[in-house]
Scaffold this motif. Structure first.
Motif, PDB file in Angstrom:
ATOM      1  N   ASP A 149       1.242  20.601  -3.938  1.00 42.36           N
ATOM      2  CA  ASP A 149       0.226  20.882  -3.078  1.00 42.36           C
ATOM      3  C   ASP A 149      -0.861  20.045  -2.845  1.00 42.36           C
ATOM      4  O   ASP A 149      -1.944  20.575  -2.120  1.00 42.36           O
ATOM      5  CB  ASP A 149       0.078  22.445  -3.051  1.00 42.36           C
ATOM      6  N   LYS A 162       1.058  -1.200   0.079  1.00 40.62           N
ATOM      7  CA  LYS A 162       0.196   0.097   0.357  1.00 40.62           C
ATOM      8  C   LYS A 162       0.955   1.118  -0.009  1.00 40.62           C
ATOM      9  O   LYS A 162       2.124   1.238   0.469  1.00 40.62           O
ATOM     10  CB  LYS A 162      -0.803  -0.091   1.270  1.00 40.62           C
ATOM     11  N   ASN A 191       0.621   3.928   1.555  1.00 37.78           N
ATOM     12  CA  ASN A 191       0.694   4.451   3.329  1.00 37.78           C
ATOM     13  C   ASN A 191       1.429   5.939   3.140  1.00 37.78           C
ATOM     14  O   ASN A 191       2.236   6.215   3.871  1.00 37.78           O
ATOM     15  CB  ASN A 191       1.782   3.604   3.812  1.00 37.78           C
ATOM     16  N   LEU A 192       0.774   6.695   2.514  1.00 34.35           N
ATOM     17  CA  LEU A 192       1.223   8.195   2.614  1.00 34.35           C
ATOM     18  C   LEU A 192       0.156   8.593   3.696  1.00 34.35           C
ATOM     19  O   LEU A 192      -0.811   8.320   3.847  1.00 34.35           O
ATOM     20  CB  LEU A 192       0.695   9.014   1.248  1.00 34.35           C
ATOM     21  N   LEU A 193       0.715   9.654   4.429  1.00 34.74           N
ATOM     22  CA  LEU A 193      -0.052  10.259   5.281  1.00 34.74           C
ATOM     23  C   LEU A 193      -1.020  11.569   4.722  1.00 34.74           C
ATOM     24  O   LEU A 193      -0.955  12.249   4.040  1.00 34.74           O
ATOM     25  CB  LEU A 193       0.815  11.239   6.202  1.00 34.74           C
ATOM     26  N   PRO A 194      -2.372  10.812   4.983  1.00 33.78           N
ATOM     27  CA  PRO A 194      -3.537  11.456   4.254  1.00 33.78           C
ATOM     28  C   PRO A 194      -3.830  13.073   4.394  1.00 33.78           C
ATOM     29  O   PRO A 194      -4.092  13.916   3.650  1.00 33.78           O
ATOM     30  CB  PRO A 194      -4.698  10.841   4.553  1.00 33.78           C
ATOM     31  N   TRP A 195      -3.052  13.671   5.666  1.00 33.65           N
ATOM     32  CA  TRP A 195      -3.277  14.887   5.882  1.00 33.65           C
ATOM     33  C   TRP A 195      -2.122  15.702   5.552  1.00 33.65           C
ATOM     34  O   TRP A 195      -1.959  17.045   5.762  1.00 33.65           O
ATOM     35  CB  TRP A 195      -3.508  15.143   7.421  1.00 33.65           C
ATOM     36  N   ARG A 196      -1.097  15.138   4.790  1.00 31.96           N
ATOM     37  CA  ARG A 196       0.040  15.901   4.419  1.00 31.96           C
ATOM     38  C   ARG A 196       0.003  15.882   2.845  1.00 31.96           C
ATOM     39  O   ARG A 196      -0.681  15.050   2.227  1.00 31.96           O
ATOM     40  CB  ARG A 196       1.247  15.279   4.715  1.00 31.96           C
ATOM     41  N   PHE A 251      -3.387  16.772  -1.878  1.00 29.79           N
ATOM     42  CA  PHE A 251      -3.422  15.741  -0.811  1.00 29.79           C
ATOM     43  C   PHE A 251      -3.408  14.228  -1.383  1.00 29.79           C
ATOM     44  O   PHE A 251      -4.100  14.264  -2.651  1.00 29.79           O
ATOM     45  CB  PHE A 251      -4.665  15.834  -0.055  1.00 29.79           C
ATOM     46  N   ASN A 289      -5.573  11.917  -1.517  1.00 29.07           N
ATOM     47  CA  ASN A 289      -6.683  11.550  -2.044  1.00 29.07           C
ATOM     48  C   ASN A 289      -7.075  12.371  -3.474  1.00 29.07           C
ATOM     49  O   ASN A 289      -8.145  12.095  -3.783  1.00 29.07           O
ATOM     50  CB  ASN A 289      -7.855  11.663  -1.065  1.00 29.07           C
TER      51      ASN A 289
END
Ligand SMILES: Nc1ncnc2c1ncn2[C@@H]1O[C@H](COP(=O)(O)OP(=O)(O)OP(=O)(O)O)[C@@H](O)[C@H]1O
Ligand SMILES: [Mg+2]
Lengths: 286, 275
Positions: A130, A85, A87-92, A132, A134
């Motif tokens: 810039d 997966k 596994n990126l941090l969704p809030w960054r 996200f 998603n």
């Protein structure tokens, strides 16, 4: 070439619900410094488990791992791990995700930014710094997770089916980009896939894994010249010959894995039926 | 784009007209009791078309009462007290909820042991604690703050705990392999992934903080919007009661709008909030 990673007698048994499952057995692999080594094998043969063990996230039941001649203990922070997966941090944002390795290494803000932007351009994400996660396509997320690992320059990369979730065309492009990025760095790559064509076109050596319990069944050198074009190389006669040779071994294991799957399903059905029967008996008992 | 803004203008006009219609109807219905008598032979049907203002007051009365309240400075005085109680209660409850949630979220065994006890206290209707709080804090502002705080505490606490339990372990692993230590894992992975959960706790907690403060004032006090309500009710002043309710309604609506805006702003990267 000296050995970069040495795996000795690695095995792994998972215990769940008091049932034991032998995922890996008797793995002995030497990964040479600077080589591109692929592992191919049927689904469920323990490929991800092995990478997790090399990353220090899982403990092997037996055996040991050394990296640069040193025995590995705990989390292996000397390698870069690109998981199945992304596994990126969704809030960054893309850039913030890519910068995290430098943040942890206390690199200054401006330096972080300039390095991240450089890599973003190299992996072809310009214009999306810039966004996200998603807001990115599957292929873009893969590129971002690759850049996040490349930015802190690990000299070993573990890659777990990095391109399995992207469409066939994007995949060919990404494969070529990976070879370009890797070429001349002298870095070692351990690449997991269940696509034999992908493995051959990228690697110096291809290891075929057996069905569960997974172990190295055959080790095959791929004497195709570099630099390679992963698309054109597939029409090369040598490629086709190599493919035919390895496919026989792999086909057999894929067949066994299918049998295992069917057996597991049958067992599960039987279990369910038994459960049904007992509850039925209970209900109609005196 | 233009079509869309036109549609919004139209919708808003319709909404305003509907509101005016409702108020007009209210105004018309209110008056000396009068009935429409229909003789149905067997019995006579009496349909009231005017209702005594004592029961339902009327919009014009309520509006003039609102102006009076505002001009005398009473409104600012009582409203600021209620809002003060609400805000302080919210801050105390939310910060305790977050801290305890985090602390317990990282102690799996302890959490399992104390879980039924926390659940038991949580199940208690918090308003029933008011008499206890009167004993502890008296009938001043403190007691209302305590009621608001305990309601907010549980909402935020449970959401924080839920957030920590739902952190994706793979994310933690990946960042650990990149080289993060425990403190960095907490700051860069665990905290941010609990934000939407904590925010959900806040979102639920804000209206409840207002409820807590007002109910506290209804029970025992000499100031605040709840007190004003009780006063007017005691004087049989229906218009006064409606005026205070109207102000509370406006406050609650503004709070909801603010929360929704904050949510849209904060959650750009999350399609939905955990429920
Ligand atoms: N944490 C775990 N607990 C119990 N069993 C596990 C665990 N992780 C993996 N397994 C089992 O070990 C076996 C190997 O899993 P693994 O994920 O390594 O396979 P894989 O070769 O990577 O498969 P795929 O190609 O589908 O990714 C599987 O049968 C899986 O169900
Ligand atoms: Mg896998």
């Amino acid at each position: 070439m000296p050995d970069k990673i040495v795996l000795r007698n690695i095995s792994k048994v998972f215990t769940r619900d008091e049932r034991e499952l032998q995922a890996l057995i008797d793995i002995n692999i030497d990964v040479k410094e600077g080589e591109f080594l692929s592992i191919v094998g049927p689904s469920g043969c323990g490929k991800s488990t092995l990478l997790n063990i090399i990353a220090g996230l899982l403990r092997p039941t037996t055996g040991e791992i050394s990296l640069d001649g040193q025995l590995l203990k705990g989390i292996n922070t000397k390698i870069g791990y690109i998981t199945q997966k992304d596994n990126l941090l969704p809030w960054r944002t893309t850039r913030e995700n890519i910068e995290i390795g430098l943040e942890i290494r206390d690199v200054s803000k401006s330096e972080r930014k300039s390095q991240a932007i450089k890599l973003i351009n190299r992996v072809g994400l310009a214009g999306f710094e810039d966004h996200f996660p998603n807001e990115l396509s599957g292929g873009m997320r893969k590129r971002a997770s690759l850049a996040r690992t490349l930015i802190y320059n690990p000299d070993v990369l573990l890659m777990d089916e990095p391109f399995s979730a992207v469409d066939a065309q994007t995949r060919l492009i990404l494969e070529n980009q990976l070879l370009e990025l890797w070429g001349g760095t002298g870095n070692t790559i351990l690449f997991v896939t269940h696509d034999l064509e992908e493995a051959i076109s990228l690697s110096d050596r291809v290891i075929v894994f057996s069905a569960r319990p997974g172990t190295a069944k055959t080790v095959n050198s791929i004497p195709l010249v570099r630099p390679r074009d992963t698309i054109k190389i597939r029409f090369n006669e040598d490629f086709i010959k190599i493919y035919g040779g390895i496919w026989k071994d792999l086909e057999e294991e894929v067949g066994k894995a299918e049998e295992l799957k069917t057996k597991a399903e049958l067992e599960k059905m039987e279990c369910d039926q038994e459960g049904f029967r007992t509850s039925f008996d209970e209900n109609t008992g005196p | 784009m233009k079509e869309k803004s036109k549609g919004i203008i139209k919708l808003n006009t319709q909404r305003i007209l509907f509101g005016i219609g409702l108020l007009l109807l209210w105004e018309l219905i209110s008056g000396e009791p009068a009935y429409l008598t229909v003789d149905l032979k067997v019995f006579t049907l009496r349909i009231p078309y005017h209702i005594e203002p004592f029961w339902i007051s009327c919009p014009s009365e309520i509006i003039s009462r609102l102006f009076e309240l505002a001009k005398s400075g009473q409104l600012t005085f009582h409203l600021s007290i209620t809002i003060f109680e609400m805000i302080v209660g919210f801050i105390i409850g939310a910060s305790l909820g977050i801290s305890l949630g985090f602390w317990l979220g990282r102690k799996a065994t302890l959490a399992k042991i104390v879980d039924p006890y926390i659940m038991a206290v949580y199940s208690l209707p918090k308003i029933a604690l008011a008499p206890l709080f009167i004993l502890w804090f008296g009938i001043g502002v403190d007691m209302k703050i305590a009621i608001a705080a305990i309601i907010v505490f549980f909402l935020v606490f449970y959401n924080t705990l839920g957030g920590i339990r739902s952190v994706d372990p793979e994310l933690v692993d990946v960042i650990r392999v990149i080289g993060a230590n425990e403190r960095e894992i907490l700051r860069k992975v665990i905290l941010p992934s609990t934000y939407p959960w904590i925010f959900t706790g806040f979102k639920l907690g804000i209206p409840y903080a207002l409820i807590g403060a007002v109910v506290g004032e209804l029970i025992a006090t000499n100031k605040g919007m709840g007190y004003l309500l009780m006063e007017y009710s005691g004087w049989f002043d229906t218009s006064g009661v409606f005026a205070v309710l109207f102000v509370l309604m406006i406050v609650a609506t503004i709070l909801n709008l603010a929360v929704n805006h904050a949510e849209e702003y904060l959650m750009r990267w999350r399609m939905g909030l955990p429920s």
